[in-house]
Scaffold this active site. Structure first.
Site, mmCIF file in Angstrom:
data_model
loop_
_atom_site.group_PDB
_atom_site.id
_atom_site.type_symbol
_atom_site.label_atom_id
_atom_site.label_comp_id
_atom_site.label_asym_id
_atom_site.label_seq_id
_atom_site.Cartn_x
_atom_site.Cartn_y
_atom_site.Cartn_z
ATOM 1 N N SER A 228 0.829 -1.213 0.000
ATOM 2 C CA SER A 228 0.000 0.000 0.000
ATOM 3 C C SER A 228 0.849 1.242 0.000
ATOM 4 O O SER A 228 0.394 2.300 -0.413
ATOM 5 C CB SER A 228 -0.837 0.080 1.268
ATOM 6 O OG SER A 228 -1.474 -1.089 1.553
ATOM 7 N N HIS B 231 -0.777 -2.668 -7.340
ATOM 8 C CA HIS B 231 -1.570 -2.379 -6.136
ATOM 9 C C HIS B 231 -3.054 -2.524 -6.455
ATOM 10 O O HIS B 231 -3.631 -1.691 -7.155
ATOM 11 C CB HIS B 231 -1.247 -0.955 -5.637
ATOM 12 C CG HIS B 231 -1.919 -0.627 -4.347
ATOM 13 N ND1 HIS B 231 -2.402 0.618 -4.044
ATOM 14 C CD2 HIS B 231 -2.210 -1.395 -3.274
ATOM 15 C CE1 HIS B 231 -2.950 0.598 -2.846
ATOM 16 N NE2 HIS B 231 -2.846 -0.609 -2.359
ATOM 17 N N GLU C 183 -3.277 -0.131 -9.593
ATOM 18 C CA GLU C 183 -2.201 0.848 -9.814
ATOM 19 C C GLU C 183 -0.951 0.069 -10.221
ATOM 20 O O GLU C 183 -0.557 -0.875 -9.526
ATOM 21 C CB GLU C 183 -1.929 1.644 -8.536
ATOM 22 C CG GLU C 183 -3.064 2.578 -8.160
ATOM 23 C CD GLU C 183 -2.799 3.337 -6.869
ATOM 24 O OE1 GLU C 183 -3.190 4.508 -6.773
ATOM 25 O OE2 GLU C 183 -2.203 2.766 -5.921
ATOM 26 N N ASN D 203 -3.852 5.909 -2.317
ATOM 27 C CA ASN D 203 -3.649 6.028 -0.863
ATOM 28 C C ASN D 203 -3.078 7.381 -0.454
ATOM 29 O O ASN D 203 -3.298 7.840 0.662
ATOM 30 C CB ASN D 203 -2.761 4.891 -0.349
ATOM 31 C CG ASN D 203 -3.568 3.617 -0.154
ATOM 32 O OD1 ASN D 203 -4.800 3.655 -0.149
ATOM 33 N ND2 ASN D 203 -2.893 2.498 -0.010
HETATM 34 N N1 3HC Z 1 -16.791 -11.664 -4.453
HETATM 35 C C1 3HC Z 1 -17.841 -11.757 -5.266
HETATM 36 N N2 3HC Z 1 -18.967 -11.056 -5.129
HETATM 37 C C2 3HC Z 1 -19.039 -10.227 -4.092
HETATM 38 C C3 3HC Z 1 -17.986 -10.075 -3.169
HETATM 39 C C4 3HC Z 1 -16.813 -10.842 -3.380
HETATM 40 N N3 3HC Z 1 -15.749 -10.770 -2.582
HETATM 41 N N4 3HC Z 1 -18.352 -9.186 -2.235
HETATM 42 C C5 3HC Z 1 -19.590 -8.788 -2.559
HETATM 43 N N5 3HC Z 1 -19.999 -9.411 -3.682
HETATM 44 C C6 3HC Z 1 -21.264 -9.237 -4.385
HETATM 45 C C7 3HC Z 1 -22.451 -9.298 -3.453
HETATM 46 O O1 3HC Z 1 -22.925 -10.623 -3.320
HETATM 47 C C8 3HC Z 1 -23.445 -8.394 -4.129
HETATM 48 O O2 3HC Z 1 -24.146 -9.108 -5.131
HETATM 49 P P1 3HC Z 1 -25.687 -8.779 -5.435
HETATM 50 O O3 3HC Z 1 -25.674 -7.416 -6.074
HETATM 51 O O4 3HC Z 1 -26.075 -9.881 -6.360
HETATM 52 O O5 3HC Z 1 -26.372 -8.828 -4.100
HETATM 53 C C9 3HC Z 1 -22.599 -7.361 -4.823
HETATM 54 O O6 3HC Z 1 -21.279 -7.923 -4.943
HETATM 55 C C10 3HC Z 1 -22.511 -6.086 -4.034
HETATM 56 O O7 3HC Z 1 -22.129 -6.437 -2.728
HETATM 57 P P2 3HC Z 1 -22.705 -5.766 -1.402
HETATM 58 O O8 3HC Z 1 -24.191 -5.654 -1.470
HETATM 59 O O9 3HC Z 1 -22.055 -6.401 -0.212
HETATM 60 O O10 3HC Z 1 -22.050 -4.456 -1.520
HETATM 61 P P3 3HC Z 1 -22.236 -2.966 -1.821
HETATM 62 O O11 3HC Z 1 -23.072 -2.691 -3.004
HETATM 63 O O12 3HC Z 1 -22.532 -2.367 -0.519
HETATM 64 O O13 3HC Z 1 -20.713 -2.671 -2.253
HETATM 65 C C11 3HC Z 1 -18.410 -2.389 -1.853
HETATM 66 C C12 3HC Z 1 -19.667 -3.163 -1.478
HETATM 67 C C13 3HC Z 1 -17.986 -2.750 -3.273
HETATM 68 C C14 3HC Z 1 -17.323 -2.838 -0.888
HETATM 69 C C15 3HC Z 1 -18.713 -0.869 -1.781
HETATM 70 O O14 3HC Z 1 -19.253 -0.539 -0.530
HETATM 71 C C16 3HC Z 1 -17.482 -0.041 -2.012
HETATM 72 O O15 3HC Z 1 -17.101 0.200 -3.150
HETATM 73 N N6 3HC Z 1 -16.853 0.438 -0.913
HETATM 74 C C17 3HC Z 1 -15.637 1.207 -0.986
HETATM 75 C C18 3HC Z 1 -14.480 0.235 -1.068
HETATM 76 C C19 3HC Z 1 -13.177 0.953 -1.232
HETATM 77 O O16 3HC Z 1 -13.072 2.170 -1.250
HETATM 78 N N7 3HC Z 1 -12.115 0.136 -1.345
HETATM 79 C C20 3HC Z 1 -10.778 0.656 -1.444
HETATM 80 C C21 3HC Z 1 -10.173 0.570 -0.092
HETATM 81 S S1 3HC Z 1 -8.566 1.221 -0.088
HETATM 82 C C22 3HC Z 1 -7.588 -0.056 -0.488
HETATM 83 O O17 3HC Z 1 -8.016 -1.161 -0.725
HETATM 84 C C23 3HC Z 1 -6.159 0.240 -0.568
HETATM 85 C C24 3HC Z 1 -5.393 -0.417 0.546
HETATM 86 O O18 3HC Z 1 -4.035 -0.339 0.166
HETATM 87 C C25 3HC Z 1 -5.558 0.290 1.890
#
Ligand code: 3HC
Length: 297
Positions: free
Chosen positions: A127, A148, A160, A198
């Site tokens: 990260s 990333h 990335e 990040n």
């Molecule tokens: N695999 C397959 N399918 C999945 C899954 C997975 N791991 N997780 C969820 N799904 C599916 C669900 O079953 C759901 O399907 P459906 O539409 O048929 O019901 C669909 O995907 C949507 O899932 P949810 O209903 O749980 O989720 P949301 O619509 O609330 O979205 C999220 C979840 C994508 C996590 C959204 O909230 C989001 O984009 N959040 C922000 C995440 C973010 O910013 N990530 C970056 C973090 S920073 C980082 O990673 C960097 C690191 O270095 C710190």
């Protein structure tokens, strides 16, 4: 340089997702863990995720049940799990997704240099650490690149691709193509702290925690504000829980140590306090919020 066989070291939160998207992209994937229970857990998560994706494909009319079942079977057939790093010898690319500790990563890449064929590309999913430093430690800096991915890897569309000073053009371009094969949109980044996402996201999360600390607004209101005011899928406090408070703390502490005069980098006391209390977010069931599995309670 085409990437057909990929090794992924670490099958945890990020690693299992990288294994999965690489296999979905048609690569043969070797997943390496240190203990059988970690490997089983990572492969179990992949099974669940593939089942969810298949169910969704059918529900959305994008595939028949037979096609979805065949997709799951073909993806799983491309994945092998092992505890032995020697299985990485003939990989075209090895991606590490292990603990965020620069010394541990450097030691790993030095070891991989002895195990892997000379053309193997090394990538880190770090990260915040320098890809160039890992490249130097690996003994093959031209073959080192950053890849990333974002959490959850299966759903987030970005990767990335980080180019260090010594990364060769050929390696960089192969890494970008690999990202595309995984179904991601690659962006090119320089080897700077936090790359693009990040560097913007973590100071924003830290600011939100300081806001909470000062009592300017509640966690719920900060999150609602950013979701409804800016259209973000999650607010910054919930996102910190989602990413992990320990991960967030280790990123900001590392930056403050290395760049003590940069005002964008600071460690909120409340973050330190929660981590000391082992309230690490989603993974421990409590951070700023309480969690039940992947959902807020
Ligand atoms: N695999 C397959 N399918 C999945 C899954 C997975 N791991 N997780 C969820 N799904 C599916 C669900 O079953 C759901 O399907 P459906 O539409 O048929 O019901 C669909 O995907 C949507 O899932 P949810 O209903 O749980 O989720 P949301 O619509 O609330 O979205 C999220 C979840 C994508 C996590 C959204 O909230 C989001 O984009 N959040 C922000 C995440 C973010 O910013 N990530 C970056 C973090 S920073 C980082 O990673 C960097 C690191 O270095 C710190």
């Amino acid at each position: 340089m085409q990437i057909k066989k990929v090794g992924v070291i670490g099958c945890g939160l990020m690693g299992h997702g990288i294994v999965q998207v690489a296999a979905q992209g048609g690569c043969q994937v070797v997943a390496v863990e240190t203990e059988q229970k970690f490997l089983d857990s990572g492969l179990g998560r992949i099974d669940k995720s593939l089942a969810k994706l298949a169910e969704k494909q059918v529900k959305d009319g994008k595939a028949t049940q037979e096609q979805a079942t065949a997709f799951v079977a073909a993806t799983k057939a491309r994945i092998t799990g092992t505890l032995d790093k020697k299985a990485l010898a003939d990989c075209d690319l090895v991606v590490e997704a292990i603990v965020e500790n620069l010394d541990v990563k450097k030691t790993l890449f030095a070891e991989l240099d002895k195990l892997c064929k000379p053309s193997t590309i090394f990538a880190s999913n770090t990260s915040s650490f320098s890809i160039g430093e890992m490249g130097k430690a690996s003994g093959r800096p031209a073959n080192m690149v950053g890849l990333h991915f974002f959490n959850p890897v299966q759903l987030m569309k970005l990767v990335e691709v980080v180019r260090a000073a010594d990364t060769s053009d050929e390696v960089f371009s192969a890494a970008r193509s690999f990202g595309e094969a995984c179904g991601k949109v690659p962006v090119s980044c320089k080897d700077t702290p936090g790359f693009v996402v990040n560097r913007l996201l973590v100071p924003y999360m830290a600011e939100a925690i300081k806001m909470l600390e000062r009592g300017d607004a509640s966690a719920q209101d900060i999150d609602i504000a950013m979701k409804l005011g800016c259209g973000y899928p999650m607010g910054p406090i919930e996102l910190t829980d989602y990413v992990g408070l320990d991960t967030t703390l280790s990123i900001v502490e590392g930056w403050v140590k290395r760049y003590p005069n940069d005002p964008a980098f600071c460690v909120p006391n409340l973050l330190k306090q929660k981590v000391a209390e082992k309230k690490l977010g989603r993974k421990t069931g409590e951070g700023f919020y309480k969690w039940e599995g992947d959902k807020k309670a």
